[in-house]
Motif scaffolding. Sequence first.
Motif, short mmCIF file in Angstrom:
data_model
loop_
_atom_site.label_atom_id
_atom_site.label_comp_id
_atom_site.label_asym_id
_atom_site.label_seq_id
_atom_site.Cartn_x
_atom_site.Cartn_y
_atom_site.Cartn_z
N ILE A 18 -0.33 20.36 23.26
CA ILE A 18 -1.27 21.37 21.96
C ILE A 18 -2.23 21.96 21.74
CG2 ILE A 18 -1.36 20.68 19.62
CD1 ILE A 18 -1.22 17.83 20.14
N SER A 19 -1.33 23.19 21.59
CA SER A 19 -2.28 24.52 21.69
C SER A 19 -2.41 24.95 20.08
CB SER A 19 -1.46 25.90 22.45
OG SER A 19 -1.91 27.52 21.34
N MET A 20 -3.97 25.54 20.11
CA MET A 20 -4.02 26.12 18.30
C MET A 20 -4.07 27.18 18.81
SD MET A 20 -5.82 22.57 17.79
CE MET A 20 -4.91 20.89 18.39
N PRO A 21 -3.47 27.66 18.51
CA PRO A 21 -3.87 29.63 19.16
C PRO A 21 -5.11 30.27 17.94
CG PRO A 21 -2.03 29.95 18.81
CD PRO A 21 -1.81 28.21 18.86
N HIS A 22 -4.67 30.01 16.61
CA HIS A 22 -5.36 29.90 15.28
C HIS A 22 -6.34 29.25 15.12
CE1 HIS A 22 -1.28 33.07 15.15
NE2 HIS A 22 -2.12 33.71 15.77
N VAL A 23 -6.88 28.68 15.17
CA VAL A 23 -8.24 27.70 14.74
C VAL A 23 -9.51 28.54 14.62
CG1 VAL A 23 -7.05 26.02 15.31
CG2 VAL A 23 -8.11 26.34 16.80
N GLY A 24 -9.73 29.62 15.58
CA GLY A 24 -10.99 30.32 15.99
C GLY A 24 -11.94 30.57 14.77
N THR A 25 -12.34 30.97 14.42
CA THR A 25 -13.38 31.79 13.31
C THR A 25 -14.83 32.35 13.99
OG1 THR A 25 -15.50 29.47 13.24
CG2 THR A 25 -12.57 29.17 11.35
N LEU A 147 5.31 21.12 25.04
CA LEU A 147 4.33 22.29 24.62
C LEU A 147 4.33 21.96 23.26
CD1 LEU A 147 1.60 24.77 24.44
CD2 LEU A 147 4.23 26.16 25.14
N TRP A 148 3.63 22.18 22.27
CA TRP A 148 3.25 21.96 20.36
C TRP A 148 2.23 22.53 20.39
CZ3 TRP A 148 6.10 18.20 17.69
CH2 TRP A 148 5.70 18.34 15.97
N ASP A 149 3.07 24.05 19.45
CA ASP A 149 1.86 25.32 19.06
C ASP A 149 2.18 24.64 17.58
OD1 ASP A 149 0.99 27.25 20.62
OD2 ASP A 149 1.76 28.38 18.78
N ALA A 150 0.42 24.60 17.33
CA ALA A 150 -0.23 24.09 16.03
C ALA A 150 -0.02 24.87 15.28
CB ALA A 150 -0.94 22.69 16.07
#
Length: 267
Positions: A18-25, A147-150
Amino acid sequence: MSHDAVFTLQQGHGPLLISMPHVGTHLPDDLRHRFSPTGLAVDDTDWHIESLYDFAGALGASVLRPLCSRYVIDLNRPADGENLYPGQNTTGLCPLTTFDGVPLYLDGQAPDEAETARRLELYWQPYHRALQSELERIKAVHGYALLWDAHSIRSVIPHLFDGELPVFNFGTANATSCATGIAEALLASASDAAPDLPAVLNGRFKGGHITRTYGNPAQRVHAIQLELAQRSYMQEVAPYALDETLVARLKPVLAALVQQFMGFKPS
């Protein structure tokens, strides 16, 4: 800069990443002075995705997530900055505006070509090397990789799309990133489990750079993107609080969808 400062990878024992490419702050200290107050607010984050998917470890999935905000560099855009949705508004590799078109940088502080290249080297390339390496590891163990892009996004963004976004937005790059029938089955399951939460396949969001690049059914790597409308689990205005009642409704459906995807075994 160590990779630990760029991303975290939780390795599982199953066939799924599971990829979470936009969770960073995070905005690095050497960049913070460039951003406007709007940019410093990192409003376009995929809020609370880590929390929504906190069942992933128990399922044996690997989880990859960045620490820096998409405002630093967008990990789901190609390195050359090509628009993935020609003819439609979108944000770029190093975004200059919010989803609403509001500038992210103070006057004269937007990244130039050299700065963009620096961010590619420091943030984008390590994440993608880790993603590729983990898929290769999973494939070596299982003979295939999933691959699940979340993702998640506000329900109404007139600058990007018309009307209100469906809750479940599955994307397979128009049926090229995973085997035929997988996403269709997930769409049906979402509609059956939560008929009041609209679902669509390859609508406004068809899968970004990650889904399109790494999904390769011929090589036994099957990728799908899920963009969730944030109204399904949180308040869509600052401070972007989770709504626990909504979470209690959504999370079991989401977990069942991920388990269903994990149950797919390529022939």
